[in-house]
Design an enzyme around this catalytic site. Structure first.
Site, short mmCIF file in Angstrom:
data_model
loop_
_atom_site.label_atom_id
_atom_site.label_comp_id
_atom_site.label_asym_id
_atom_site.label_seq_id
_atom_site.Cartn_x
_atom_site.Cartn_y
_atom_site.Cartn_z
N HIS A 373 0.79 -1.24 0.00
CA HIS A 373 0.00 0.00 0.00
C HIS A 373 0.81 1.27 0.00
CE1 HIS A 373 -4.04 -1.75 0.66
NE2 HIS A 373 -3.35 -2.71 1.26
N LYS A 564 -8.07 14.26 4.23
CA LYS A 564 -7.26 13.04 4.24
C LYS A 564 -6.26 13.21 5.39
CE LYS A 564 -5.94 14.04 -0.07
NZ LYS A 564 -5.91 12.89 -0.93
N ARG A 565 -5.49 12.15 5.72
CA ARG A 565 -4.46 12.31 6.74
C ARG A 565 -3.52 13.45 6.35
NH1 ARG A 565 -4.35 8.55 11.20
NH2 ARG A 565 -2.35 9.54 11.63
N LYS A 570 1.31 14.53 0.85
CA LYS A 570 -0.02 14.85 0.33
C LYS A 570 -0.16 16.36 0.05
CE LYS A 570 -2.14 10.95 2.84
NZ LYS A 570 -2.79 10.09 1.81
N THR A 672 -8.19 6.91 -2.33
CA THR A 672 -9.55 6.41 -2.49
C THR A 672 -10.54 7.56 -2.26
OG1 THR A 672 -9.32 5.64 -0.20
CG2 THR A 672 -9.17 3.98 -1.94
N LYS A 676 -14.19 8.84 -4.13
CA LYS A 676 -15.45 9.18 -3.45
C LYS A 676 -15.93 10.58 -3.86
CE LYS A 676 -13.73 6.29 0.25
NZ LYS A 676 -12.89 6.31 1.47
C1 7GP Z 1 -2.69 3.96 1.76
C2 7GP Z 1 -2.11 4.71 0.57
O1 7GP Z 1 -1.38 5.82 1.01
C3 7GP Z 1 -3.25 5.19 -0.31
O2 7GP Z 1 -2.75 5.81 -1.45
C4 7GP Z 1 -4.12 4.00 -0.71
O3 7GP Z 1 -5.25 4.43 -1.41
C5 7GP Z 1 -4.57 3.25 0.54
O4 7GP Z 1 -3.45 2.85 1.31
C6 7GP Z 1 -5.35 2.00 0.21
O5 7GP Z 1 -4.64 1.19 -0.66
N1 7GP Z 1 -1.67 3.49 2.66
C7 7GP Z 1 -1.90 3.50 3.99
O6 7GP Z 1 -2.93 3.89 4.48
C8 7GP Z 1 -0.82 2.98 4.82
O7 7GP Z 1 -0.85 3.04 6.02
C9 7GP Z 1 1.30 2.00 4.98
O8 7GP Z 1 0.21 2.41 4.20
C10 7GP Z 1 1.29 0.53 5.14
#
Ligand code: 7GP
Length: 836
Positions: A373, A564-565, A570, A672, A676
């Protein structure tokens, strides 16, 4: 309480109070639950009592489907997907269950007749915030789609007692408050104490030869923790399938150590208990930032071991042999948080079930798939070898053996390549030694995927390049998706009715059918209604903002939203630079033509992430100045909305005109939120990053505001020695923006407050804000121009919604089912238990 009428014999069917859907039955069942579960009658009941009574009324209507589903899966030995995730960011259950059961209108009516407001009751639900952001929310969308597509599936995770913190804003700064989501009880879960299991930690291992002359290992742990499962039903949309989310809660094996208790050590006796319970106490609040804490590794081991033991129990209950494990289960690792599963399944098969290595390894590698991810290096999990070996002495032995055999394979494929061997090794030996969890996941899985087309390519070219060279056949892409049930039907009922009035409601399950509203994009009546709806939703949000922050925003202004976070990659601060640019223009010429805009921000910062917290303060400080400057005359408003979560997200997406997806190219794996927003008719301003690339392809380049460097350009710029200061020096406008910040203008004259931000931008700027600045400003100018032509804007907006079919999580789940999980739907028939 009302008494049941006696029916004339044999002529009338009484609706059962736990299943009936007539308004009268719903009202009676609701009052019954208020009385018998909450122990209240209406005059004494609080809003929360009403919410709980309603939740139980809805849960009752779910249970038959849930039990039918479980029974069918048991009887048919159905192949099952197990989604292992340290996070499930579910959001409130009530509204979603009403939608998926198809009883929203009936319940609404029943509540109205009882003098209650369904919306108020929906607002009452405390959401389970058991996740940080994208990764956790994706898991939740996938559970919705799995159930809707009638795929046998279990979500496995941790029942954190405290989820993601609640965010307060004080004096512009984020303050974290403990999230006590279980305070008033959780009506959606059912504890299953009879399926509790034990998880071992620490201690040492001993080898011995068993009665068949085989070499075996016994693990003598230092502590044993009990895992208690809590099940939540996950109902699909208008199907009878209700799958299970099974979350594990940690308990001490014995509530008291009676030995210590009797010897007078009361504190010591209780201490052991609270120590064990710590494991599921709190969610780590870091998003894409690895933190090497023992407790985190304990959490990962905890839910993984509980879940794998649970799968073995299910297999044995269905009289299936362990050899069948990979046929019965396909287990997906949601990033590397559950990657220890590879070693744990090996241990269970060998040490607890007497299997030999080769057989166990064959079963293990056929079982797992791994989803990556993020490419951010700071998110890559690697555990200090010492810490790991002390906590998991048996697992490290298994990992050494996996590594020994794996590196032998590497030597055969790539002879005389020591650099490659050290990069691929499961143990990082370049300095202090570490266990590399991504390497373990790659070796132990038969499929590896990224979450958008661009991301999956970059995974192969960068972080997992050596694994791609080794096993190219394992790599695939599955572009993320989001559930239209929660994020369109539930969040945006007005747009939903408009669309449904034109094309029926098939689109809710087959989102590609939204294309059929394209034909209305040029219909003035439809456009008018579409725009009226957006206006009404913006007005609602404006009212909410007024009541929350006392800031008055103009609902006819362009709602420009970034939620978003908070993370430097970002680039919320790039958005902020644009606001200052507009402000400077107004200050230079108060009568300048400026398209009125409302800038909305929301998102949490990791508590230890200093720069992210400073960005929150920065945005609030800009708002303080801009919102009250008479020269601005209300044309710009800046609002930071506290405590962004799923519940609030549902109000925000439908209200947006413009969606900010402005990460540095190559950094956002997918995104994501971008999906939305666009589904709800917002236009996107974005870079060629993550799923933006595919969204733009689908909606058409002419309906998307593109700016910024590409991934390759970013890499080239960095390779050539990027100097942000050059941009500052050569761009007047940019210089004025930066100077305004540095002068203390937004910080009551304090030139120190935002210095770290300014210094970082001028001298480091890892995420290339300055390199993308002019392109962003120019693109925003196009946005402003476009918004002046409302009719054309609305057309683009309709086309965005119409063309988002690809981004339903139903499509993502179909991809996983076909290409990775190889699993088929198992439709559920409704059986009436009340008759048997
Ligand atoms: C996130 C990604 O930053 C985001 O772009 C993606 O849409 C989402 O996962 C779902 O695939 N990643 C995280 O939230 C995260 O904590 C570190 O990744 C493992």
């Amino acid at each position: 309480m009302q008494t049941l009428p006696t029916p004339p014999s044999g002529s009338v069917q009484i609706e059962d109070d736990r299943t009936g859907l007539s308004i009268e039955t719903l009202k009676r069942a609701f009052l019954d639950n208020l009385f018998y579960i909450q122990g209240k009658f209406p005059a004494l009941a609080s809003k929360n009592d009403y919410y709980m009574a309603l939740a139980y009324t809805v849960r009752d209507r779910l249970l038959r489907r849930w039990l039918n589903t479980a029974e069918t899966y048991t009887n048919t030995q159905a192949r099952t997907v197990c989604y292992l995730s340290a996070e499930f960011l579910m959001g409130p259950h009530l509204g979603n269950n009403l939608i998926n059961l198809g009883i929203y209108d009936q319940i609404n009516q029943a509540m109205t007749e009882l003098g209650l407001d369904l919306n108020e009751l929906l607002q009452q639900e405390e959401e389970p915030g058991l996740g940080n952001g994208g990764l956790g929310r994706l898991a939740a969308c996938y559970l919705d789609s799995l159930a809707t597509l009638e795929i046998p599936a279990l979500g496995y995770g941790i029942r954190y007692e405290f989820g993601i913190f609640d965010q307060e804003i004080r004096d512009g700064w984020q303050v974290e408050i403990t999230d006590k989501w279980l305070r008033y009880g959780n009506p959606w879960e059912i504890a299953r104490p009879d399926w509790a299991v034990e998880v071992k930690y620490g201690g040492h291992t001993e080898s011995f030869i068993d009665e068949h002359g085989n070499y075996r290992v016994r693990w003598v742990p230092f502590k044993v923790v009990k895992g208690l499962p809590y099940d939540t039903p996950i109902l699909g949309y208008k199907v009878n399938t209700a799958n299970t989310l099974r979350l594990w809660s940690a308990e001490a094996t014995e509530s008291f150590d009676f030995g210590a208790f009797n010897s007078g050590d009361y504190f010591g006796a209780v201490h052991q208990k609270s120590n064990s319970e710590n494991i599921s106490k709190v969610l780590y609040p870091n998003d894409e930032q690895y933190q090497g804490k023992v407790l985190r590794l304990e959490q990962q081991m905890f839910f993984v071991s509980c879940s794998l033991q649970d799968m073995i129990r299910i297999l044995q209950m269905q009289n299936m042999s362990l050899e069948k494990f990979p046929e019965k289960f396909s287990v997906q690792l949601n990033d590397t948080h559950p990657a220890i599963a590879v070693a744990e399944l090996m241990r269970l098969l060998m040490d607890e079930h007497g299997m030999q290595w080769d057989n166990a390894w064959n079963i293990t590698t056929r079982t797992f798939g791994y989803t990556n991810h993020t490419l951010l290096p700071e998110a890559l999990e690697r555990w200090p070898l010492k810490l790991f070996s002390e906590l998991l002495p048996r697992h490290i032995e298994i990992i050494y053996e996996i590594n020994r055999r794996f590196l032998d394979d590497v030597r055969i494929k790539f002879p005389d390549d020591p650099g490659r061997l050290s990069r691929l090794s499961l143990i990082d030996e370049s300095g202090e030694k570490y266990v590399r969890m991504a390497n373990l996941a790659c070796v132990g899985s038969s499929a590896i995927n990224g979450v958008a087309a661009l991301h999956s390519e970059l995974v192969k070219q960068t972080v997992l390049k050596d694994f791609y060279d080794m096993y190219p056949e394992k790599f695939t892409n599955v572009t993320n998706g989001v559930t239209p049930r929660r994020f369109v039907v539930l969040s945006n009922p007005r747009m939903t009715s408009l669309i449904t009035s034109k094309i029926g409601d098939n689109w809710i399950k087959h989102l590609d059918e939204l294309r059929r509203i394209e034909q209305f994009a040029d219909d003035p009546g439809f456009r008018y209604e579409f725009r009226q709806i957006k206006q009404a939703i913006k007005q609602d949000l404006a009212n909410h903002i007024k009541s929350e922050t006392d800031v008055e925003v103009d609902p006819s202004s362009l709602f420009d939203i970034q939620v978003k976070r908070i993370h430097e990659y970002k680039r919320q601060h790039l958005n902020a630079l644009h606001i200052i640019h507009l402000y400077n223009r107004i200050k230079a010429n108060p009568s300048a033509e400026i398209t009125p805009r409302t800038f909305l921000f929301g998102g949490k910062a990791a508590p230890g992430y200093y720069m992210a917290k400073l960005i929150i303060k920065f945005i609030n400080s800009i708002g303080e100045v801009v919102n009250r400057d008479p020269d601005v005359a209300g044309r710009l408003k800046v609002v930071f909305l506290k405590d962004y979560n799923v519940k609030f997200a549902q109000r925000v997406y439908p209200a947006a005109d413009l969606s900010e997806q402005i990460s540095t190219a190559g950094k956002e794996a997918s995104g994501t939120g971008n999906m939305k927003f666009s589904m709800n008719g917002a236009l996107t301003i974005g870079t060629l990053d993550g799923a933006n690339v595919e969204i733009r392809e689908e909606v058409g380049a002419e309906n998307f505001f593109l700016f910024g460097l590409t991934t390759e350009e970013v890499a080239a710029k960095k390779a050539a020695g990027y100097r942000p200061i050059d941009y500052y020096e050569s761009n007047n406008d940019l210089r004025q923006v930066i100077d305004r910040i540095a002068s203390g203008f937004f910080s009551h004259g304090d030139t120190g407050l935002f210095r770290p931000l300014v210094d970082n931008l001028l001298h480091k700027d890892e995420y290339l804000l300055l390199a993308d600045y002019q392109s962003y400003i120019d693109c925003q100018e196009q946005v402003s121009q476009a918004y002046r032509n409302w009719d054309h804007w609305t057309r683009m907006s309709i086309l965005n919604t119409a063309r988002m079919g690809k981004f339903s999580s139903d499509r993502s789940i179909r991809d996983y089912c076909q290409n990775i999980w190889k699993v088929q739907p198992v439709p559920i028939e409704l059986k009436d238990y009340t008759q048997s």
